[in-house]
Enzyme design. Structure first.
Site, PDB file in Angstrom:
ATOM      1  N   GLU A   1      19.009 -16.686  -7.843  1.00 35.43           N
ATOM      2  CA  GLU A   1      18.548 -15.356  -8.221  1.00 35.43           C
ATOM      3  C   GLU A   1      18.077 -15.333  -9.690  1.00 35.43           C
ATOM      4  O   GLU A   1      17.066 -14.709 -10.019  1.00 35.43           O
ATOM      5  CB  GLU A   1      19.668 -14.327  -7.976  1.00 35.43           C
ATOM      6  CG  GLU A   1      19.408 -12.919  -8.486  1.00 35.43           C
ATOM      7  CD  GLU A   1      18.186 -12.227  -7.889  1.00 35.43           C
ATOM      8  OE1 GLU A   1      17.525 -12.789  -7.003  1.00 35.43           O
ATOM      9  OE2 GLU A   1      17.885 -11.108  -8.343  1.00 35.43           O
TER      10      GLU A   1
ATOM     11  N   ARG B   1       4.972   0.093  -6.150  1.00 36.31           N
ATOM     12  CA  ARG B   1       4.988  -0.666  -4.893  1.00 36.31           C
ATOM     13  C   ARG B   1       4.095  -1.911  -4.969  1.00 36.31           C
ATOM     14  O   ARG B   1       4.218  -2.808  -4.152  1.00 36.31           O
ATOM     15  CB  ARG B   1       4.503   0.228  -3.744  1.00 36.31           C
ATOM     16  CG  ARG B   1       5.456   1.357  -3.424  1.00 36.31           C
ATOM     17  CD  ARG B   1       4.804   2.386  -2.516  1.00 36.31           C
ATOM     18  NE  ARG B   1       4.544   1.899  -1.189  1.00 36.31           N
ATOM     19  CZ  ARG B   1       5.356   2.054  -0.143  1.00 36.31           C
ATOM     20  NH1 ARG B   1       6.482   2.712  -0.279  1.00 36.31           N
ATOM     21  NH2 ARG B   1       5.039   1.592   1.039  1.00 36.31           N
TER      22      ARG B   1
ATOM     23  N   LYS C   1       6.484  -4.205  -4.408  1.00 38.20           N
ATOM     24  CA  LYS C   1       7.900  -3.854  -4.359  1.00 38.20           C
ATOM     25  C   LYS C   1       8.462  -4.013  -2.952  1.00 38.20           C
ATOM     26  O   LYS C   1       9.534  -4.555  -2.759  1.00 38.20           O
ATOM     27  CB  LYS C   1       8.080  -2.412  -4.858  1.00 38.20           C
ATOM     28  CG  LYS C   1       9.512  -1.912  -4.831  1.00 38.20           C
ATOM     29  CD  LYS C   1      10.367  -2.632  -5.849  1.00 38.20           C
ATOM     30  CE  LYS C   1      11.819  -2.229  -5.807  1.00 38.20           C
ATOM     31  NZ  LYS C   1      12.668  -3.225  -6.477  1.00 38.20           N
TER      32      LYS C   1
ATOM     33  N   CYS D   1       0.817  -1.213   0.000  1.00 39.02           N
ATOM     34  CA  CYS D   1       0.000   0.000   0.000  1.00 39.02           C
ATOM     35  C   CYS D   1       0.853   1.266   0.000  1.00 39.02           C
ATOM     36  O   CYS D   1       1.940   1.285   0.586  1.00 39.02           O
ATOM     37  CB  CYS D   1      -0.888   0.049   1.227  1.00 39.02           C
ATOM     38  SG  CYS D   1      -1.943  -1.380   1.377  1.00 39.02           S
TER      39      CYS D   1
ATOM     40  N   TRP E   1      -2.936  -2.809  -1.638  1.00 36.73           N
ATOM     41  CA  TRP E   1      -2.563  -4.188  -1.977  1.00 36.73           C
ATOM     42  C   TRP E   1      -3.331  -5.050  -0.994  1.00 36.73           C
ATOM     43  O   TRP E   1      -3.057  -5.039   0.204  1.00 36.73           O
ATOM     44  CB  TRP E   1      -1.047  -4.357  -1.820  1.00 36.73           C
ATOM     45  CG  TRP E   1      -0.508  -5.637  -2.357  1.00 36.73           C
ATOM     46  CD1 TRP E   1      -0.153  -5.899  -3.654  1.00 36.73           C
ATOM     47  CD2 TRP E   1      -0.224  -6.840  -1.626  1.00 36.73           C
ATOM     48  NE1 TRP E   1       0.324  -7.191  -3.761  1.00 36.73           N
ATOM     49  CE2 TRP E   1       0.294  -7.790  -2.531  1.00 36.73           C
ATOM     50  CE3 TRP E   1      -0.358  -7.218  -0.295  1.00 36.73           C
ATOM     51  CZ2 TRP E   1       0.677  -9.069  -2.166  1.00 36.73           C
ATOM     52  CZ3 TRP E   1       0.023  -8.507   0.082  1.00 36.73           C
ATOM     53  CH2 TRP E   1       0.534  -9.411  -0.849  1.00 36.73           C
TER      54      TRP E   1
ATOM     55  N   GLU F   1       9.435 -14.321 -11.494  1.00 36.12           N
ATOM     56  CA  GLU F   1       8.592 -13.206 -11.054  1.00 36.12           C
ATOM     57  C   GLU F   1       8.133 -12.325 -12.185  1.00 36.12           C
ATOM     58  O   GLU F   1       7.059 -11.753 -12.106  1.00 36.12           O
ATOM     59  CB  GLU F   1       9.248 -12.395  -9.927  1.00 36.12           C
ATOM     60  CG  GLU F   1      10.495 -11.667 -10.277  1.00 36.12           C
ATOM     61  CD  GLU F   1      11.071 -10.898  -9.084  1.00 36.12           C
ATOM     62  OE1 GLU F   1      10.345 -10.537  -8.167  1.00 36.12           O
ATOM     63  OE2 GLU F   1      12.289 -10.658  -9.103  1.00 36.12           O
TER      64      GLU F   1
ATOM     65  N   ASN G   1      -1.455   2.423   5.572  1.00 35.73           N
ATOM     66  CA  ASN G   1      -0.495   1.436   5.093  1.00 35.73           C
ATOM     67  C   ASN G   1      -0.054   0.632   6.316  1.00 35.73           C
ATOM     68  O   ASN G   1       0.394   1.209   7.294  1.00 35.73           O
ATOM     69  CB  ASN G   1       0.706   2.169   4.453  1.00 35.73           C
ATOM     70  CG  ASN G   1       1.816   1.223   4.042  1.00 35.73           C
ATOM     71  OD1 ASN G   1       1.630   0.015   3.980  1.00 35.73           O
ATOM     72  ND2 ASN G   1       2.985   1.782   3.779  1.00 35.73           N
ATOM     73  N   GLY G   2      -0.203  -0.693   6.264  1.00 37.16           N
ATOM     74  CA  GLY G   2       0.174  -1.528   7.404  1.00 37.16           C
ATOM     75  C   GLY G   2      -0.961  -2.495   7.724  1.00 37.16           C
ATOM     76  O   GLY G   2      -1.854  -2.708   6.907  1.00 37.16           O
TER      77      GLY G   2
ATOM     78  N   HIS H   1      19.964 -36.590  -8.114  1.00 37.53           N
ATOM     79  CA  HIS H   1      19.315 -37.175  -6.931  1.00 37.53           C
ATOM     80  C   HIS H   1      17.795 -37.016  -6.994  1.00 37.53           C
ATOM     81  O   HIS H   1      17.128 -37.093  -5.974  1.00 37.53           O
ATOM     82  CB  HIS H   1      19.882 -36.551  -5.660  1.00 37.53           C
ATOM     83  CG  HIS H   1      21.342 -36.859  -5.483  1.00 37.53           C
ATOM     84  ND1 HIS H   1      21.801 -38.112  -5.148  1.00 37.53           N
ATOM     85  CD2 HIS H   1      22.439 -36.092  -5.661  1.00 37.53           C
ATOM     86  CE1 HIS H   1      23.111 -38.103  -5.101  1.00 37.53           C
ATOM     87  NE2 HIS H   1      23.531 -36.878  -5.416  1.00 37.53           N
TER      88      HIS H   1
ATOM     89  N   LYS I   1      14.315 -14.226 -10.886  1.00 42.83           N
ATOM     90  CA  LYS I   1      14.057 -13.166 -11.868  1.00 42.83           C
ATOM     91  C   LYS I   1      13.113 -13.683 -12.944  1.00 42.83           C
ATOM     92  O   LYS I   1      12.166 -13.019 -13.323  1.00 42.83           O
ATOM     93  CB  LYS I   1      15.352 -12.685 -12.550  1.00 42.83           C
ATOM     94  CG  LYS I   1      16.258 -11.780 -11.749  1.00 42.83           C
ATOM     95  CD  LYS I   1      15.815 -10.351 -11.662  1.00 42.83           C
ATOM     96  CE  LYS I   1      14.952 -10.095 -10.479  1.00 42.83           C
ATOM     97  NZ  LYS I   1      15.472 -10.168  -9.136  1.00 42.83           N
TER      98      LYS I   1
HETATM   99  O1  M6R Z   1      13.419  -4.415  -0.104  1.00 41.58           O
HETATM  100  P1  M6R Z   1      14.051  -5.745   0.188  1.00 41.58           P
HETATM  101  O2  M6R Z   1      15.413  -5.873  -0.439  1.00 41.58           O
HETATM  102  O3  M6R Z   1      14.063  -6.097   1.644  1.00 41.58           O
HETATM  103  O4  M6R Z   1      13.105  -6.795  -0.538  1.00 41.58           O
HETATM  104  C1  M6R Z   1      13.307  -8.175  -0.400  1.00 41.58           C
HETATM  105  C2  M6R Z   1      12.479  -8.940  -1.403  1.00 41.58           C
HETATM  106  O5  M6R Z   1      11.120  -8.698  -1.218  1.00 41.58           O
HETATM  107  C3  M6R Z   1      12.854  -8.583  -2.854  1.00 41.58           C
HETATM  108  O6  M6R Z   1      14.215  -8.795  -3.108  1.00 41.58           O
HETATM  109  C4  M6R Z   1      12.012  -9.407  -3.847  1.00 41.58           C
HETATM  110  O7  M6R Z   1      12.357 -10.752  -3.771  1.00 41.58           O
HETATM  111  C5  M6R Z   1      12.186  -8.860  -5.263  1.00 41.58           C
HETATM  112  N1  M6R Z   1      10.907  -8.765  -5.907  1.00 41.58           N
HETATM  113  C6  M6R Z   1      13.026  -9.693  -6.129  1.00 41.58           C
HETATM  114  O8  M6R Z   1      13.181  -9.154  -7.400  1.00 41.58           O
END
Ligand code: M6R
Length: 605
Positions: A478, A27, A600, A2, A75, A485, A101-102, A501, A482
């Site tokens: 990683e 966000r 985000k 949010c 959100w 997502e 927000n929260g 395995h 990528k």
């Molecule tokens: O803001 P942060 O680095 O703490 O966020 C951590 C994860 O939420 C963030 O890296 C998330 O996995 C990304 N969407 C990856 O691209």
């Protein structure tokens, strides 16, 4: 997650709020709304979906006259993303509107007691209790009323409030969710983060937990949790509006990938002085550190996984990497000899904050590697190293990740020297290698300008595998994230030696396997695993150093990166994986900067 924005000034507030909400779109959200105070009445418009719909419904704000307003991107957590559940919420008597927000953790209890007292609830949200509590406790003194309401709330909140008795004013308070006040000329603002403010002002005040602000066009009054007025010094944001805009790129993600050489340079250059690494903010006796624990979520966690190898190799201190969401509930064995390294781009990730608090409580010293200045994690840490990546808008992190790796590398070399684990010659060489990373990153980007073409052979699939060993395995984690997502393709990361395995059962004719081979010591081993998957029909895309001749015989496609010391090579190796994910997602027509279901900054547990 949010986002909230507030404005008060002399011009119509709605277009400014809508502009601010657009800046917060990154966000992640699924509905949005705006409330404007005009001639003693609060008018609210809410929509399910994008800000574009809100713009259309309000004719870009023209249908909502008034000079004080609050807005929200939601959100969904409590209740589906619907118009009714969208914020702002209004009190039954129409006197208050609230954006939040929260999460209000005790909302069910509060809701049932408010319902018993006759308050009528329209939405399924936790937030709506706040607006009814405001109505219940209000006796003409809004400051007292907000304090009283805050004392009843458990959980986290950044709240923006309008009150019909207070024309031209907006009110804000917070606990464990970020809230920033923007200082303009004859107009003032609040917002969840600076991206919503930078095209109006770079002068801000960071509100702390329990503080409350009364904001009018020419005055900002701040109060502490006892209600006493306090003077807060303004800070200057070093991001400008260009940094928060696309600058000609089709997507923020592509822009941010391209910005990596510059971002990494900003992280390194100020910290190398007279051929030495200077980490001024790390005032810690490293000889007392017996073990290092790294915690984070998502990509930041994967940066920690890659950094572990470098720190252990150079410093010979045991490093453990834990997901923050697991660590917080794991009864960790930690004491004063533990250094906790916390990685976070946003500095607001709820699980990371909770894990950090838990470890601090048990005596660990905390070093935060964060991007957002003044964020919660930065404030909680004993020591801070800012990554200086600039604003990261795309949900999929790129420069956030590479700058986190950069800081882990700087830390590793700094600590190894400090602890006498490397010779002065080794120290100098490692510093020179670190200083060369920005240029090598640029070379990597240039070498891979044709990845868009390679992606055409990999986008049409339901699933793919990323394999590697040691640092290459950390990178596989990683790389697969990528891909998942932003392209929504199922991508599995596997330690190359583990395939046989079990997982190799999933390899069949044409299955894409992305094999990572930039860890020199074990390249040969991963090559054997490539042979195993190829003989079961896999299509192999190898990511390797540009002088790896053997791989041409094995792989169907090759992406190369400049030869580099294997302890730092993940920082180069990730770039083609980011580009591959980007082009695969583009070929699949995905919403790259705002992938479905994602936010985000994940400010809820
Ligand atoms: O803001 P942060 O680095 O703490 O966020 C951590 C994860 O939420 C963030 O890296 C998330 O996995 C990304 N969407 C990856 O691209």
């Amino acid at each position: 997650m949010c986002g909230i924005v507030g404005f008060t000034g002399s011009e119509n507030a709605a277009p400014i709020i809508l502009g601010g909400l657009e800046k917060l779109e990154y966000r992640g959200y699924d509905s949005a709304g705006i409330a404007v105070l005009n001639e003693g009445k609060i008018n609210i418009t809410k929509v399910t979906g994008r800000i574009a719909v809100l713009n259309e419904k309000t004719e870009n704000g023209a249908l909502l006259p008034g000079t004080a307003a609050i807005g929200h991107t939601r959100w969904a957590t409590h209740g589906a993303p619907t118009d009714t559940n969208a914020h702002p919420h209004k009190s039954n008597n129409g006197k208050f509107a609230v954006v939040h927000n929260g999460i209000i953790e005790n909302y069910l209890e509060l809701k049932s007691s408010l319902t018993e007292k006759g308050y009528y609830f329209e939405s399924e949200t936790d937030t709506e209790v706040v607006v009814h509590l405001l109505e219940m406790y209000y006796n003409g003194d809004i400051k007292k009323c907000v304090r009283k309401v805050a004392s009843k709330l458990k959980g986290s909140y950044a709240l923006g409030i309008l009150c019909t008795d207070e024309p031209g004013k907006i009110f804000a308070t917070k606990l464990s969710s970020p809230l920033i006040i923007g200082i303009g000329a004859g107009e003032n603002y609040f917002a969840s983060d600076v991206t919503a403010l930078v095209n109006h002002t770079q002068n801000v005040i960071y509100l702390e937990d329990g503080e409350y602000a009364e904001i009018s066009p020419y005055e900002i009054k701040t109060f502490d949790c006892t209600g006493a007025e306090i003077k807060k010094a303004p800070s200057r944001i070093d991001w400008d509006i260009q940094a928060a805009e696309k600058g000609g790129y089709e997507h923020f993600m592509l822009k941010e990938i391209m910005e990596q050489p510059r971002a990494v340079k900003s992280a390194i250059t100020p910290r190398i002085k007279d051929e030495k690494i200077v980490l001024e903010d790390l005032n810690l006796d490293l000889s007392k550190v017996r073990n290092i624990l790294i915690t984070a979520c998502g990509s930041a966690y994967y940066a920690g996984c890659a950094g572990k190898y470098t720190i252990e190799k150079l410093c010979r201190i045991p490093v453990q990497v834990e997901l923050a969401s697991e660590l917080r509930y794991s009864d960790p064995i930690i004491d004063e000899s533990t250094l906790l390294i916390v990685l976070s781009q946003s500095g607001e990730t709820a699980d990371t904050i909770a894990a950090m608090k838990e470890c601090s409580k048990r005596g660990a010293k905390t070093l935060a590697i964060v991007n957002v200045v003044g964020s919660t994690i930065a404030k909680l840490a004993d020591f801070i190293l800012y990554t200086h990546a600039g604003p990261e808008i795309a949900v999929a992190t790129t420069k956030g990740y590479t700058t986190q790796l950069t800081l882990l590398y700087l830390f590793a070399v700094y600590a190894a020297n400090n602890l006498g684990k490397i010779t002065q010659d080794e120290y100098k060489n490692l510093i020179n290698e670190l200083a060369s990373i920005p240029k090598l990153l640029q070379n990597t980007i240039d070498m891979n300008s044709k990845i868009g073409n390679t992606a055409k052979r990999y986008f049409n699939t339901d699933s793919m595998f990323f394999i590697g060993r040691n640092t290459d395995y950390a990178l596989a984690l990683e790389g697969a994230l990528k891909m998942k997502e932003i392209s929504y393709i199922h991508a599995e990361s596997y330690a190359a030696g583990e395939l046989k395995h079990g997982t190799i059962a999933l390899i069949s004719e044409g299955t894409p396997v992305i094999a990572l081979l930039c860890n020199e010591d074990i390249t040969e081993k991963t090559m054997s695993n490539i042979l195993e998957v190829k003989s079961r029909g896999a299509r192999v895309l190898a990511v390797c150093f540009n002088d790896n001749k053997k791989i041409t015989m094995l792989a169907n496609d090759i992406i190369s990166v400049p030869r580099f010391n294997s302890i730092f090579s993940p920082i180069l190796e990730i770039v083609p994986l980011q580009l591959l994910a980007y082009y695969v997602a583009k070929l699949n027509g995905c919403d790259i900067d705002k992938p479905k279901n994602l936010a985000k900054s994940v400010t809820v547990e």
